[in-house]
Each structure stands twice: as structure tokens, then as C-alpha cells.
Design a protein around this motif. Structure first.
Motif, mmCIF file in Angstrom:
data_model
loop_
_atom_site.group_PDB
_atom_site.id
_atom_site.type_symbol
_atom_site.label_atom_id
_atom_site.label_comp_id
_atom_site.label_asym_id
_atom_site.label_seq_id
_atom_site.Cartn_x
_atom_site.Cartn_y
_atom_site.Cartn_z
ATOM 1 N N ALA A 55 -10.138 16.474 5.655
ATOM 2 C CA ALA A 55 -11.110 15.620 6.355
ATOM 3 C C ALA A 55 -11.899 14.698 5.421
ATOM 4 C CB ALA A 55 -12.063 16.483 7.175
ATOM 5 N N PRO A 56 -12.250 15.142 4.189
ATOM 6 C CA PRO A 56 -13.004 14.247 3.309
ATOM 7 C C PRO A 56 -12.270 12.949 2.958
ATOM 8 C CG PRO A 56 -13.185 16.509 2.531
ATOM 9 C CD PRO A 56 -12.155 16.504 3.614
ATOM 10 N N PHE A 57 -10.952 12.922 3.162
ATOM 11 C CA PHE A 57 -10.189 11.719 2.822
ATOM 12 C C PHE A 57 -10.102 10.739 3.990
ATOM 13 C CE2 PHE A 57 -8.652 15.174 0.118
ATOM 14 C CZ PHE A 57 -8.818 14.601 -1.133
ATOM 15 N N GLU A 69 -3.617 17.475 -0.627
ATOM 16 C CA GLU A 69 -4.929 17.288 -1.247
ATOM 17 C C GLU A 69 -4.778 16.773 -2.669
ATOM 18 O OE1 GLU A 69 -8.897 19.950 -1.195
ATOM 19 O OE2 GLU A 69 -7.214 20.872 -2.268
ATOM 20 N N ALA A 70 -3.834 17.344 -3.428
ATOM 21 C CA ALA A 70 -3.614 16.910 -4.815
ATOM 22 C C ALA A 70 -3.119 15.472 -4.868
ATOM 23 C CB ALA A 70 -2.610 17.842 -5.490
ATOM 24 N N ILE A 71 -2.257 15.090 -3.928
ATOM 25 C CA ILE A 71 -1.738 13.714 -3.881
ATOM 26 C C ILE A 71 -2.869 12.728 -3.586
ATOM 27 C CG2 ILE A 71 -0.268 12.155 -2.537
ATOM 28 C CD1 ILE A 71 1.615 14.677 -2.173
ATOM 29 N N LEU A 72 -3.700 13.055 -2.607
ATOM 30 C CA LEU A 72 -4.799 12.160 -2.229
ATOM 31 C C LEU A 72 -5.846 12.047 -3.336
ATOM 32 C CD1 LEU A 72 -5.053 13.323 1.465
ATOM 33 C CD2 LEU A 72 -4.541 10.985 0.734
ATOM 34 N N GLU A 73 -6.061 13.131 -4.059
ATOM 35 C CA GLU A 73 -7.013 13.091 -5.170
ATOM 36 C C GLU A 73 -6.468 12.275 -6.338
ATOM 37 O OE1 GLU A 73 -9.354 17.373 -4.587
ATOM 38 O OE2 GLU A 73 -7.636 17.240 -5.964
ATOM 39 N N ARG A 74 -5.183 12.395 -6.611
ATOM 40 C CA ARG A 74 -4.578 11.700 -7.747
ATOM 41 C C ARG A 74 -4.434 10.201 -7.496
ATOM 42 N NH1 ARG A 74 -0.298 13.112 -11.404
ATOM 43 N NH2 ARG A 74 0.263 11.226 -12.562
ATOM 44 N N PHE A 75 -4.056 9.816 -6.272
ATOM 45 C CA PHE A 75 -3.777 8.410 -5.964
ATOM 46 C C PHE A 75 -4.778 7.913 -4.921
ATOM 47 C CE2 PHE A 75 0.398 10.569 -6.649
ATOM 48 C CZ PHE A 75 0.646 10.078 -7.922
ATOM 49 N N SER A 76 -5.760 7.173 -5.366
ATOM 50 C CA SER A 76 -6.862 6.786 -4.482
ATOM 51 C C SER A 76 -6.462 5.757 -3.430
ATOM 52 C CB SER A 76 -8.019 6.222 -5.317
ATOM 53 O OG SER A 76 -7.598 5.079 -6.044
ATOM 54 N N ALA A 133 0.864 -1.183 0.000
ATOM 55 C CA ALA A 133 0.000 0.000 0.000
ATOM 56 C C ALA A 133 0.899 1.231 0.000
ATOM 57 C CB ALA A 133 -0.895 0.005 1.234
ATOM 58 N N PRO A 134 0.764 2.141 -0.973
ATOM 59 C CA PRO A 134 1.673 3.280 -1.074
ATOM 60 C C PRO A 134 1.537 4.258 0.095
ATOM 61 C CG PRO A 134 0.461 2.936 -3.129
ATOM 62 C CD PRO A 134 -0.213 2.111 -2.089
ATOM 63 N N ILE A 135 2.691 4.727 0.558
ATOM 64 C CA ILE A 135 2.763 5.717 1.626
ATOM 65 C C ILE A 135 3.513 6.933 1.102
ATOM 66 C CG2 ILE A 135 3.541 6.218 3.972
ATOM 67 C CD1 ILE A 135 1.552 3.926 3.898
ATOM 68 N N VAL A 136 2.919 8.121 1.212
ATOM 69 C CA VAL A 136 3.595 9.359 0.823
ATOM 70 C C VAL A 136 3.606 10.291 2.030
ATOM 71 C CG1 VAL A 136 3.537 11.410 -0.645
ATOM 72 C CG2 VAL A 136 2.979 9.168 -1.608
ATOM 73 N N VAL A 137 4.772 10.892 2.293
ATOM 74 C CA VAL A 137 4.922 11.834 3.395
ATOM 75 C C VAL A 137 4.998 13.250 2.835
ATOM 76 C CG1 VAL A 137 6.374 12.587 5.320
ATOM 77 C CG2 VAL A 137 6.154 10.137 4.802
ATOM 78 N N VAL A 139 -3.334 5.848 -1.829
ATOM 79 C CA VAL A 139 -2.226 6.374 -1.027
ATOM 80 C C VAL A 139 -2.692 6.749 0.379
ATOM 81 C CG1 VAL A 139 -0.840 8.475 -0.714
ATOM 82 C CG2 VAL A 139 -0.628 7.157 -2.808
ATOM 83 N N THR A 140 -1.870 6.386 1.370
ATOM 84 C CA THR A 140 -2.005 6.946 2.710
ATOM 85 C C THR A 140 -1.026 8.094 2.819
ATOM 86 O OG1 THR A 140 -2.697 4.869 3.741
ATOM 87 C CG2 THR A 140 -1.705 6.521 5.179
ATOM 88 N N LEU A 141 -1.513 9.248 3.190
ATOM 89 C CA LEU A 141 -0.718 10.474 3.242
ATOM 90 C C LEU A 141 -0.388 10.780 4.697
ATOM 91 C CD1 LEU A 141 -0.652 13.787 3.659
ATOM 92 C CD2 LEU A 141 0.399 12.897 1.584
ATOM 93 N N VAL A 142 0.903 10.871 5.000
ATOM 94 C CA VAL A 142 1.355 11.287 6.326
ATOM 95 C C VAL A 142 1.774 12.750 6.227
ATOM 96 C CG1 VAL A 142 3.024 10.930 8.182
ATOM 97 C CG2 VAL A 142 2.125 8.957 6.901
ATOM 98 N N GLY A 143 1.053 13.621 6.908
ATOM 99 C CA GLY A 143 1.348 15.050 6.868
ATOM 100 C C GLY A 143 2.015 15.500 8.153
#
Length: 333
Positions: A84-86, A55-62, A40-44, A64-68
Motif C-alpha cells: 500500500a505505501p507504493f 516490495e524489493a522491486i518497488l524499493e529498488r526501482f522508483s 516507463a518500466p513495467i515489471v510483472v 517501476v510500475t509493478l503488476v502483481g
């Protein structure tokens, strides 16, 4: 519902992410590498800010788990509403971005397939007058990215010696009148300690020759940059953060970094290029596996925004982008 900040505008309108599409495209191969390996892809997003890139990363890659990560609690609150919508795909952490390894470990994640760093001061920090980052209006002399801890810019200008002020203004601000400015600051604080940006701007104006002010932009620009870097230990953090990000990358993962002045860019360039060269001794007949580069540089020099992007977002004008891919993972033996 749109997310609003203190000036009444939606966060999405106030924050225009720099080189957004290019950043997302550069991260894409790392996401694909994770998918190909069955992970499962992880992007920081190591400098979350108001969440535009995330937001752009989460919209592009359905998937991806995004660590901010952000040290600014106000930014975390605003981006938290925006993302929050993600749902659980966005995991936001109050930390400094050189703590990437600890953040991932705390979340139970073994590594990252992409790391994005958008360095420097954020739109939120520049626009919030009470934060004291801007020289264009009077405000408390603070400049902390994390207002919950640390010393302020007022502490620096009111307590540092002439020698130390000269050193940081010259080194971090690349200001040729550093000595004059430092002496004027120390003279002025003897009668009244500095409390506001306006006080400081007046002293700097008096110290910088009029002819230089006409050709070199706002006379306080470089001193304010120097104080901000000193207060937040920005370059020390960056020196640690880039190697930490590379170390967190899984095979095929990408690091994408945007810097906004030569001091930042030099650190990023050195860190990436040092890992993109063979470590074999000169004249060594065979390149052993342990000598092979860890990274492959995937940008040609530095990439810059287009004229259209700069017109849309003038703060993007000084952006310089570099990116690299993890092509070897060091042995842990």
C-alpha cells in the motif's frame, strides 16, 4: 503499520523471499532497457504471494510500475496491505499467472520489461493450517490455491480411480510406491471418505514400507506434492505461462523463474532453451533474421541459494533459478 496475517506476525517477518537480491539484480537490465527507450518500466510479479519480491522491486526501482498476479485471494489481501505505501505503482490482479497477456491488456499496458515467477506453494499456503497443504498437521483436505473455485484434494482422493490416482502420484509426485498408495486410498475411502490430511497421512504411512520411510523423508511428501499439482493444474498452467511471459516481454526485457522440483524446472528449461536457439534448418547456409533466437540465457545452468540463505530460510533449499533476456521480437506480419 506492519501488515499482520492470521498467526499474528507481520507479513514481512513471516515471508522471507527466496533469492531476493539475485532476482532483483537479474531484472535490473530489463528496467534499464525500458528507461533507455524512453518507456516507463513495467515489471510483472506473476506469483505475487505475500509480496516480498514485489516490495524489493518497488524499493529498488522508483519508476517501476509493478503488476502483481495471484490466484489466492488471501495472498492478494496481505500483499495489498504490504504494498500500500507504493500507491498506484503496485497494481494487483486476481488471476492465474498464465493469463499475463490478458492482465496487461486489461490494465492498458502494452508489455512488460520484466517477469518474475516464484513457483510452487507459498509460505502463506503452507502455514495456513486450514488450507490443507501440509502433511505435518491435521487439517481439511483442500489444497486449492484459489479457494473460490475448483475441486479439492478430498474430491480427488475420494473419486479418482486406482489407475488415475496411481498415474498422478507417480507422475507428479515421482513416488515409486504410487500403486500401493493408490490402492490403500481406495480401500480406505470405501468405509469412510477422506476429509482431513491426517486421515490421508495415516493411510500413506501404512502403504509405504518402513525401510523406505526411514531413508526417503516423510512418506507423505511426494503424494501431497502430486495432489497439490493435480488440484491446481500447476504443470499445465506452467506450460502455458512461460511462453505467455516471454510473449509479453518487450525487447531487452527479462524473465526470471524459480522452481522447486525437477518437473517444474524441466518445463522452464525447455521453454527458455527452445527460444534461445536458432530455428534455421540443419545445414542451412545463412541464418535469416526470422531464424535468430528470441532469447539469450543469462544464467549458467541453474543458480541455487547460498548456505547462508538456506539457513535463514530452509524452504529455499530446493530452489532453482533460471533467467533469460528478450533479444528479438517476432514480426507481427
Amino acid at each position: 503499520m506492519p501488515q499482520h496475517d492470521d498467526d499474528g506476525r507481520p507479513t514481512s517477518e513471516r515471508h522471507v523471499p527466496v533469492l531476493k537480491e539475485r532476482c532483483v539484480s537479474l531484472l535490473a537490465p530489463g528496467v534499464e532497457a525500458a528507461r533507455s527507450s524512453g518507456r516507463a518500466p513495467i515489471v510483472v510479479d506473476a506469483t505475487l504471494g505475500m509480496g516480498g519480491h514485489s516490495e524489493a522491486i518497488l524499493e529498488r526501482f522508483s519508476d517501476v510500475t509493478l503488476v502483481g498476479i495471484d490466484r489466492d485471494e488471501q495472498a492478494l489481501a496481505l500483499s495489498g496491505e504490504r504494498l500500500a505505501p507504493f500507491g498506484g505503482r503496485a497494481r494487483l490482479v486476481h488471476a492465474v499467472y498464465d493469463e499475463i497477456a490478458a492482465v496487461l491488456a486489461e490494465l492498458g499496458l502494452e508489455g512488460a520489461d520484466g517477469v518474475l515467477m516464484d513457483l510452487g506453494v507459498s509460505s502463506l499456503q503452507l502455514d495456513e493450517r486450514e488450507r490443507g497443504f501440509a502433511y505435518s498437521y491435521d487439517a481439511p483436505l483442500d489444497m486449492r490455491m484459489d479457494t473460490s473455485r475448483g475441486h479439492t484434494a478430498a474430491d480427488v482422493v475420494n473419486t479418482y480411480t486406482v489407475e488415475d490416482l496411481t498415474r498422478i502420484i507417480r507422475a507428479w509426485g515421482e513416488e515409486k510406491f504410487a500403486g500401493r498408495i493408490a490402492r490403500r486410498i481406495v480401500e480406505a475411502r470405501a468405509s469412510k471418505p477422506f476429509e482431513s490430511t491426517g486421515q490421508l497421512v495415516d493411510v500413506i504411512r501404512a502403504a509405504v514400507p518402513a525401510a523406505a520411510a526411514k531413508t526417503g523423508g516423510h512418506p507423505a511428501k511426494r503424494t501431497f506434492q502430486a495432489l497439490r499439482i493435480e488440484v491446481n493444474e500447476e504443470l499445465d498452467v506452467l506450460e502455458r505461462a512461460v511462453p505467455a511471459a516471454i510473449g509479453a516481454l518487450r525487447l531487452g526485457g527479462r524473465i526470471v523463474v524459480m522452481s522447486y522440483h525437477s518437473l517444474e524446472d524441466r518445463i522452464v528449461k525447455t521453454a527458455l532453451q527452445s527460444r534461445a536457439r536458432s530455428s534455421a534448418p540443419p545445414g542451412f547456409p545463412v541464418e535469416l533474421e526470422e531464424h535468430k533466437p528470441e532469447l539469450k540465457i543469462v544464467t549458467r545452468g541453474t543458480e541455487v541459494p547460498t548456505a547462508e540463505e538456506i539457513e535463514e530460510n530452509p524452504r529455499a533449499a530446493s530452489a532453482r533459478l533460471r533467467a533469460a533476456e528478450r533479444i528479438k521480437v517476432r514480426s507481427t506480419r
